[in-house]
Design a protein around this motif. Structure first.
Motif, PDB file in Angstrom:
ATOM      1  N   THR A   1      33.157  36.778  40.969  1.00  0.00           N
ATOM      2  CA  THR A   1      33.672  35.425  41.211  1.00  0.00           C
ATOM      3  C   THR A   1      34.914  35.099  40.398  1.00  0.00           C
ATOM      4  OG1 THR A   1      32.293  34.454  39.467  1.00  0.00           O
ATOM      5  CG2 THR A   1      31.327  34.624  41.678  1.00  0.00           C
ATOM      6  N   ASN A   2      35.286  35.991  39.478  1.00  0.00           N
ATOM      7  CA  ASN A   2      36.416  35.725  38.587  1.00  0.00           C
ATOM      8  C   ASN A   2      37.312  36.968  38.541  1.00  0.00           C
ATOM      9  OD1 ASN A   2      38.044  34.477  36.682  1.00  0.00           O
ATOM     10  ND2 ASN A   2      36.552  34.581  35.019  1.00  0.00           N
ATOM     11  N   ALA A   3      37.640  37.480  39.733  1.00  0.00           N
ATOM     12  CA  ALA A   3      38.440  38.703  39.841  1.00  0.00           C
ATOM     13  C   ALA A   3      39.919  38.364  39.974  1.00  0.00           C
ATOM     14  CB  ALA A   3      37.989  39.531  41.043  1.00  0.00           C
TER      15      ALA A   3
ATOM     16  N   GLU B   1      45.841  30.281  41.146  1.00  0.00           N
ATOM     17  CA  GLU B   1      45.909  30.397  42.604  1.00  0.00           C
ATOM     18  C   GLU B   1      46.558  31.700  43.058  1.00  0.00           C
ATOM     19  OE1 GLU B   1      46.827  27.708  40.911  1.00  0.00           O
ATOM     20  OE2 GLU B   1      45.277  26.277  41.506  1.00  0.00           O
ATOM     21  N   ALA B   2      47.479  32.225  42.267  1.00  0.00           N
ATOM     22  CA  ALA B   2      48.198  33.439  42.654  1.00  0.00           C
ATOM     23  C   ALA B   2      47.509  34.710  42.203  1.00  0.00           C
ATOM     24  CB  ALA B   2      49.627  33.405  42.096  1.00  0.00           C
ATOM     25  N   THR B   3      46.604  34.617  41.229  1.00  0.00           N
ATOM     26  CA  THR B   3      45.999  35.836  40.684  1.00  0.00           C
ATOM     27  C   THR B   3      44.549  36.040  41.104  1.00  0.00           C
ATOM     28  OG1 THR B   3      45.098  34.956  38.594  1.00  0.00           O
ATOM     29  CG2 THR B   3      47.451  35.505  38.635  1.00  0.00           C
ATOM     30  N   LYS B   4      43.832  34.966  41.413  1.00  0.00           N
ATOM     31  CA  LYS B   4      42.406  35.093  41.740  1.00  0.00           C
ATOM     32  C   LYS B   4      42.218  35.627  43.150  1.00  0.00           C
ATOM     33  CE  LYS B   4      38.025  32.580  41.616  1.00  0.00           C
ATOM     34  NZ  LYS B   4      37.369  31.268  41.386  1.00  0.00           N
ATOM     35  N   VAL B   5      41.291  36.572  43.309  1.00  0.00           N
ATOM     36  CA  VAL B   5      41.118  37.252  44.593  1.00  0.00           C
ATOM     37  C   VAL B   5      39.644  37.448  44.939  1.00  0.00           C
ATOM     38  CG1 VAL B   5      43.299  38.506  44.428  1.00  0.00           C
ATOM     39  CG2 VAL B   5      41.208  39.522  43.483  1.00  0.00           C
ATOM     40  N   PRO B   6      39.335  37.592  46.228  1.00  0.00           N
ATOM     41  CA  PRO B   6      37.997  38.039  46.633  1.00  0.00           C
ATOM     42  C   PRO B   6      37.795  39.497  46.212  1.00  0.00           C
ATOM     43  CG  PRO B   6      39.174  37.003  48.469  1.00  0.00           C
ATOM     44  CD  PRO B   6      40.172  37.234  47.387  1.00  0.00           C
ATOM     45  N   PHE B   7      36.624  39.801  45.696  1.00  0.00           N
ATOM     46  CA  PHE B   7      36.305  41.167  45.277  1.00  0.00           C
ATOM     47  C   PHE B   7      34.786  41.330  45.324  1.00  0.00           C
ATOM     48  CE2 PHE B   7      36.179  44.247  41.413  1.00  0.00           C
ATOM     49  CZ  PHE B   7      36.063  45.343  42.260  1.00  0.00           C
ATOM     50  N   ILE B   8      34.330  42.217  46.194  1.00  0.00           N
ATOM     51  CA  ILE B   8      32.899  42.466  46.382  1.00  0.00           C
ATOM     52  C   ILE B   8      32.652  43.969  46.380  1.00  0.00           C
ATOM     53  CG2 ILE B   8      30.905  42.165  47.917  1.00  0.00           C
ATOM     54  CD1 ILE B   8      32.468  39.834  49.240  1.00  0.00           C
ATOM     55  N   ILE B   9      31.578  44.391  45.740  1.00  0.00           N
ATOM     56  CA  ILE B   9      31.113  45.781  45.854  1.00  0.00           C
ATOM     57  C   ILE B   9      29.661  45.747  46.315  1.00  0.00           C
ATOM     58  CG2 ILE B   9      30.613  47.947  44.667  1.00  0.00           C
ATOM     59  CD1 ILE B   9      32.893  47.389  42.773  1.00  0.00           C
TER      60      ILE B   9
ATOM     61  N   ASN C   1      43.417  34.300  49.144  1.00  0.00           N
ATOM     62  CA  ASN C   1      43.008  33.669  47.893  1.00  0.00           C
ATOM     63  C   ASN C   1      41.506  33.390  47.905  1.00  0.00           C
ATOM     64  OD1 ASN C   1      42.697  31.412  49.509  1.00  0.00           O
ATOM     65  ND2 ASN C   1      44.446  30.297  48.678  1.00  0.00           N
ATOM     66  N   ASP C   2      41.055  32.399  47.161  1.00  0.00           N
ATOM     67  CA  ASP C   2      39.619  32.145  47.067  1.00  0.00           C
ATOM     68  C   ASP C   2      39.116  31.152  48.113  1.00  0.00           C
ATOM     69  OD1 ASP C   2      40.648  29.774  46.114  1.00  0.00           O
ATOM     70  OD2 ASP C   2      39.508  29.769  44.238  1.00  0.00           O
ATOM     71  N   TRP C   3      39.880  30.942  49.189  1.00  0.00           N
ATOM     72  CA  TRP C   3      39.443  30.041  50.249  1.00  0.00           C
ATOM     73  C   TRP C   3      38.442  30.748  51.160  1.00  0.00           C
ATOM     74  CZ3 TRP C   3      43.818  26.337  52.350  1.00  0.00           C
ATOM     75  CH2 TRP C   3      44.310  25.573  51.283  1.00  0.00           C
ATOM     76  N   THR C   4      37.347  31.178  50.573  1.00  0.00           N
ATOM     77  CA  THR C   4      36.256  31.828  51.299  1.00  0.00           C
ATOM     78  C   THR C   4      34.961  31.122  50.956  1.00  0.00           C
ATOM     79  OG1 THR C   4      35.760  33.399  49.502  1.00  0.00           O
ATOM     80  CG2 THR C   4      37.443  34.053  51.115  1.00  0.00           C
ATOM     81  N   GLY C   5      33.966  31.279  51.815  1.00  0.00           N
ATOM     82  CA  GLY C   5      32.689  30.642  51.546  1.00  0.00           C
ATOM     83  C   GLY C   5      32.055  31.124  50.262  1.00  0.00           C
ATOM     84  N   PHE C   6      32.112  32.437  50.014  1.00  0.00           N
ATOM     85  CA  PHE C   6      31.411  32.993  48.859  1.00  0.00           C
ATOM     86  C   PHE C   6      32.108  32.695  47.529  1.00  0.00           C
ATOM     87  CE2 PHE C   6      34.194  36.284  50.537  1.00  0.00           C
ATOM     88  CZ  PHE C   6      34.785  36.846  49.416  1.00  0.00           C
ATOM     89  N   LEU C   7      33.354  32.230  47.576  1.00  0.00           N
ATOM     90  CA  LEU C   7      34.049  31.815  46.353  1.00  0.00           C
ATOM     91  C   LEU C   7      34.198  30.301  46.256  1.00  0.00           C
ATOM     92  CD1 LEU C   7      36.838  34.541  46.008  1.00  0.00           C
ATOM     93  CD2 LEU C   7      34.721  34.330  44.692  1.00  0.00           C
TER      94      LEU C   7
ATOM     95  N   ASP D   1      30.750  36.376  53.596  1.00  0.00           N
ATOM     96  CA  ASP D   1      29.688  35.687  52.859  1.00  0.00           C
ATOM     97  C   ASP D   1      28.415  36.527  52.857  1.00  0.00           C
ATOM     98  OD1 ASP D   1      31.501  33.637  52.611  1.00  0.00           O
ATOM     99  OD2 ASP D   1      30.529  32.314  54.064  1.00  0.00           O
ATOM    100  N   LYS D   2      28.101  37.127  53.987  1.00  0.00           N
ATOM    101  CA  LYS D   2      26.919  37.987  54.090  1.00  0.00           C
ATOM    102  C   LYS D   2      27.049  39.193  53.167  1.00  0.00           C
ATOM    103  CE  LYS D   2      24.285  40.823  57.368  1.00  0.00           C
ATOM    104  NZ  LYS D   2      24.199  41.292  58.791  1.00  0.00           N
ATOM    105  N   LEU D   3      28.243  39.780  53.141  1.00  0.00           N
ATOM    106  CA  LEU D   3      28.467  40.934  52.264  1.00  0.00           C
ATOM    107  C   LEU D   3      28.309  40.539  50.801  1.00  0.00           C
ATOM    108  CD1 LEU D   3      29.366  43.945  52.160  1.00  0.00           C
ATOM    109  CD2 LEU D   3      31.708  43.098  51.888  1.00  0.00           C
ATOM    110  N   ALA D   4      28.820  39.369  50.442  1.00  0.00           N
ATOM    111  CA  ALA D   4      28.694  38.883  49.057  1.00  0.00           C
ATOM    112  C   ALA D   4      27.235  38.677  48.685  1.00  0.00           C
ATOM    113  CB  ALA D   4      29.484  37.595  48.872  1.00  0.00           C
TER     114      ALA D   4
END
Length: 491
Positions: free
Chosen positions: A70-72, A326-334, A42-48, A60-63
């Protein structure tokens, strides 16, 4: 005359050979793709910023280097339907693949659709994979140049630490102390590192499927020890469920939530989840470091995503399988490091984005035309111009007739029985107050409802897992499941 003909023929052949060589050179300069799939994060990451105690330095570095969406949101809040949607490029309401399916479904799907790895392989890419990419190990030579079926080793748990619910291996929340190399995710990352260290004459697609933080929440002890002594609980409102329709209430997993609360085990569960996130981040970091040190660093696009979010007590629920944030939001980075790509890194994109867009985005990077059935839109224009707005919001399906529409500011949910929820995220990021019945929001509801599918594909019934069928048609399958249990008990 013959002399003139020979000169012309020689010139033609020279031009043909040169053109062929030029096209091949151009083709070889297409970007490589490092495709990092994460399970249940889920979004329990530093960058989110989903949990202030999380430890995720590598992601976090990749982000910071790439575009952080932030709203994926996922297309469906479960591993099987989410991955089927993303990898075959089609929304559940257009494919009929709403719930979970047995792994044998892929033999049928491969006849009807072109998976993303297969599309790339058929268009000049070498494709490599390990870990969880599809839901279930699908080692199909039509998709993969090579697929490594890692299995992990024997697990050894730290005695007296962590928590296990009964004797269930799946419901385990414990630190381990066997070698890193015996963990499956470490092996998956090591395979990715090996591929990056090899010499490649063709552009490659490398899919690294990290399984944690999927249950069981077991990870090396040092990741448990790195966390604070007391784990902060997410914000929970005791009257949160008072304004939620019956269909929404039926989706949440209340049993586990109530059990952990009664037994006082929520802190153990959340600590273990955070430890698994850090463990996943560690292995992702190993792959990213190998890429950074490889000869492919300047021409490899990194696409990192999780298949869906996860409840850790919010909405009085555990796991996924709901249409809430909580169930739909995800980390997503390009991250696109190419100097000529015109993609400016270090940007946040706050508009709602669906993972359905990944298929067309990667095809766009690879200069490949997608099959006509493929849904979504390429995110390449957004990467180049972060102020650009997409044509469509994010739509999440969980059963035929059950949908959530997410925009930058709102979440609108409509269930198959017509009941609704509406949340204004600018003032209610926790989705505690359902505004669906407010007269002042009727126009907004109509606007958001206009994005809902007008034509829904019938549920695909072959290989379906009855327990996962929600929405229209659920009673038929739940009845089948009950009958099977009764029949088995009579034997």
């Amino acid at each position: 005359m013959r002399y003139t003909y020979n000169i012309l023929l020689t010139a033609f052949l020279t031009l043909t050979i040169f053109s062929s060589g030029f096209c091949q050179e151009k083709s070889d300069k297409r970007p490589n793709i490092l495709f990092i799939a994460i399970d249940d994060m889920n979004d329990w990451t530093g960058f989110l910023g989903g949990h202030e105690q999380t430890i995720t330095p590598n992601m976090d570095k990749l982000a910071d280097q790439g575009i952080n969406f932030t709203n994926a949101h996922c297309s469906a809040p479960g591993c099987s339907p989410s991955r089927n949607s993303l990898l075959y490029g089609i929304e559940p309401f257009n494919s009929g693949l709403y719930p979970f399916y047995e792994h044998d479904i892929h033999a049928t799907l491969m006849k009807e659709y072109t998976s993303l790895p297969r599309l790339l392989k058929e268009n000049g890419y070498d494709t490599f994979g390990a870990g969880k990419i599809h839901h279930g190990n699908l080692n199909d030579e039509r998709e993969w140049t090579h697929y490594d079926e890692t299995k992990g080793g024997k697990q050894i748990f730290v005695e007296g630490e962590g928590y296990q619910k009964g004797k269930s291996k799946k419901m385990s929340f414990r630190p381990t102390h066997h070698a890193d190399e015996d963990h499956k995710d470490h092996q998956v990352a090591s395979y990715g590192i090996d591929v990056l260290n090899e010499k490649h004459d063709k552009p490659f697609f490398l899919a690294v499927g990290i399984v944690k933080p999927h249950l069981p929440f077991d990870a090396p002890k040092r990741f448990f020890d790195a966390l604070p002594e007391n784990i902060q609980a997410p914000a929970i409102y005791e009257e949160d469920l008072m304004d939620i329709p019956k269909e929404g209430l039926g989706m949440r997993k209340a049993g586990d939530y109530n059990f952990f609360k009664k037994e006082g085990k929520w802190e153990d569960v959340r600590r273990a989840y955070l430890a698994c996130i850090s463990w996943a981040d560690f292995n992702i970091g190993r792959v990213l470091e190998a890429l950074e040190n490889s000869e492919y660093a300047d021409n490899t696009i990194v696409v990192l995503w999780s298949d869906h979010g996860y409840h850790l007590g919010e909405k009085m629920s555990f796991k996924k399988f709901t249409l809430w944030e909580e169930a739909t939001k995800v980390p997503f980075i390009i991250y696109d490091p190419r100097k000529d790509s015109k993609v400016k890194g270090g940007e946040n994109y706050d508009e709602a984005v669906s993972l359905i867009n990944i298929y067309k985005t990667i095809a766009d990077f690879a200069v490949i035309e997608t099959p006509k059935y493929v849904d979504g839109e390429s995110l390449v224009p957004v990467l180049k111009h972060p102020n650009k707005t997409l044509k469509h919001p994010a739509i999440t399906s969980w059963g035929k007739g059950n949908y959530a529409v997410r925009t930058e500011d709102y979440r609108y949910i409509r269930y198959y029985d017509g009941t609704e929820e509406l949340y204004f995220h600018t003032e209610d990021d926790n989705e505690w107050y359902n505004l669906a019945k407010g007269e002042e929001y009727q126009e907004k509801k109509e606007e958001l409802a206009s994005y809902l599918p007008q034509n829904e594909a019938p549920l695909v019934k072959d290989f379906v897992a009855p327990w996962s069928v929600e929405g229209e048609g659920r009673e038929e399958f739940r009845g089948t499941e009950v009958k099977k249990k009764k029949k088995a008990s009579m034997k």
